[in-house]
Design an enzyme around this catalytic site. Sequence first.
Site, short mmCIF file in Angstrom:
data_model
loop_
_atom_site.label_atom_id
_atom_site.label_comp_id
_atom_site.label_asym_id
_atom_site.label_seq_id
_atom_site.Cartn_x
_atom_site.Cartn_y
_atom_site.Cartn_z
N GLY A 158 0.85 -1.19 0.00
CA GLY A 158 0.00 0.00 0.00
C GLY A 158 0.89 1.24 0.00
NE ARG A 180 -5.06 -11.35 0.65
CZ ARG A 180 -6.18 -11.27 1.35
NH1 ARG A 180 -6.73 -12.37 1.81
NH2 ARG A 180 -6.77 -10.13 1.59
NE ARG A 235 -2.09 -1.67 14.37
CZ ARG A 235 -1.72 -0.43 14.04
NH1 ARG A 235 -0.45 -0.17 13.77
NH2 ARG A 235 -2.60 0.56 13.97
CD GLU A 264 2.33 -2.09 20.05
OE1 GLU A 264 1.72 -1.03 20.28
OE2 GLU A 264 2.83 -2.37 18.95
CG HIS A 282 3.23 1.38 17.82
ND1 HIS A 282 2.15 0.53 17.92
CD2 HIS A 282 3.05 2.02 16.63
CE1 HIS A 282 1.38 0.65 16.86
NE2 HIS A 282 1.91 1.55 16.05
N GLY A 284 6.27 4.77 14.75
CA GLY A 284 6.37 4.94 13.29
C GLY A 284 5.89 6.29 12.78
C1 DGY Z 1 -1.22 3.67 12.71
O1 DGY Z 1 -1.60 4.79 12.36
O2 DGY Z 1 -1.87 2.66 12.49
C2 DGY Z 1 0.09 3.59 13.42
O3 DGY Z 1 0.38 2.37 13.93
C3 DGY Z 1 0.24 4.67 14.46
O4 DGY Z 1 0.56 5.76 13.72
#
Ligand code: DGY
Length: 317
Positions: A158, A180, A235, A264, A282, A284
Site C-alpha cells: 500500500g 495477494r 502490527r 503492546e 511503536h 512509526g
Molecule cells: C497507525 O496509524 O496505524 C500507526 O500504527 C500509528 O501511527
Amino acid sequence: MARVVVTRRLPDGGLDPLVAAGHEVVARDDDTPFTHDELCAAARESDAIVCLLTDRIDADVLDAGVAGGRLRVVANVAVGYDNIDVRAAAERGIAVTNTPGVLDETTADLAFLLILGAARLASDAERDLRTGVWDGWEITEYLGVDVHGATLGIVGFGRIGQAVARRASGFGMQVRHHTRRDTGIPGWTDDLDGLCAASDFVSLHTPLTDETRHLIDARRLALMKPTAVLVNTARGPVVDEAALADALHEGRLFAAGIDVYEREPEVHPRLLTAPRAMLLPHLGSASVATRVRMAHLACEGALAVLAGTTPPNLVHP
Ligand code: DGY
C-alpha cells in the site's frame, strides 16, 4: 451541537477542527487510557468518539453507544483500525474513520531507520558505548550487513510499502513486493515463501487481519537467509514474536528492526534480550507534523459524519 469525547491527550492543536466547528469537545489532560467501562460510558453519552489504537472499541462499547442513542461515529487517530470491531459498528449503523495518507512518508522513514539501524547493529553498538562496554575501535567488531545493493522484500504494498520502496531505490536496493492480488507493478510476486527466502531484508506493511496474524511464523522465519533482516512497522501480531526471538537467539536470522509488538506495551522477554534487535516503542508516525495531521484528519472524519456526509476516510468492514 454534538458532544465529542476524545479518549486521550492529542498533540497541541490536534482538536482545532472540532473546536472551530463549535462542538462540545470533551478532551482529557490525563493520558491514561480509558478503561472498558469508561469507553462504554463515553459511547453512551456522546455523538462521536475520537480514539487511539490503544482503545479497544468492541461490540460492548458499540452496544453502549446504541443504548445511549447518540453515537454516530468512532474516529480512530491511526491508519490501522484493528482495535475497532468495524463489522459490529457497521451492523449498528455507527461509522468508523481512520487516518490514511497522512503518515505514509513518516512511517516509511522509520521503517528505513530500522532497516539501516538493524543492519548496522546500531542498537547493540550504542548500548555498548553508553554502558562503557566499548573499549576502542576493532576491525572485527560490530560487523553488520550492507543495505546498498541488497534485495528488499516488501510484504504489503500500500502507500507505506511503496514509500519504503522509493527510499530503497535511492540505496540501490533490488525491490520486490508481495500482495495477494497482482499490483501490476514490476517486482510483484504472489509467492511469499519465495520472497522470504530470496530477500536480504523483509519489511512488513500489511494491516492486521485474520489472514495476516502470524504471517511471519517459525516456518517462514526458517525460510529466511541467516544473513537476513526482518523489519516490522505494521502490527505486532503479524510476526510470531516468540519465534522471532528464537531465530535471533539461535543466530538463524541476522537481525530485526521492530516497532510494533504482539501485546503492546509488553514485549516478549526473549525478544528484549535477543541480540541484533533494534526495538522501538511503536513510534512509526511520531513526528510533530504527522501526529497533528492525523488528529486533524480524525476530527474531519468525525465532523463529516456529524454533518451527515460521507467522509473519504470512512472504513468499510
Ligand atoms: C497507525 O496509524 O496505524 C500507526 O500504527 C500509528 O501511527
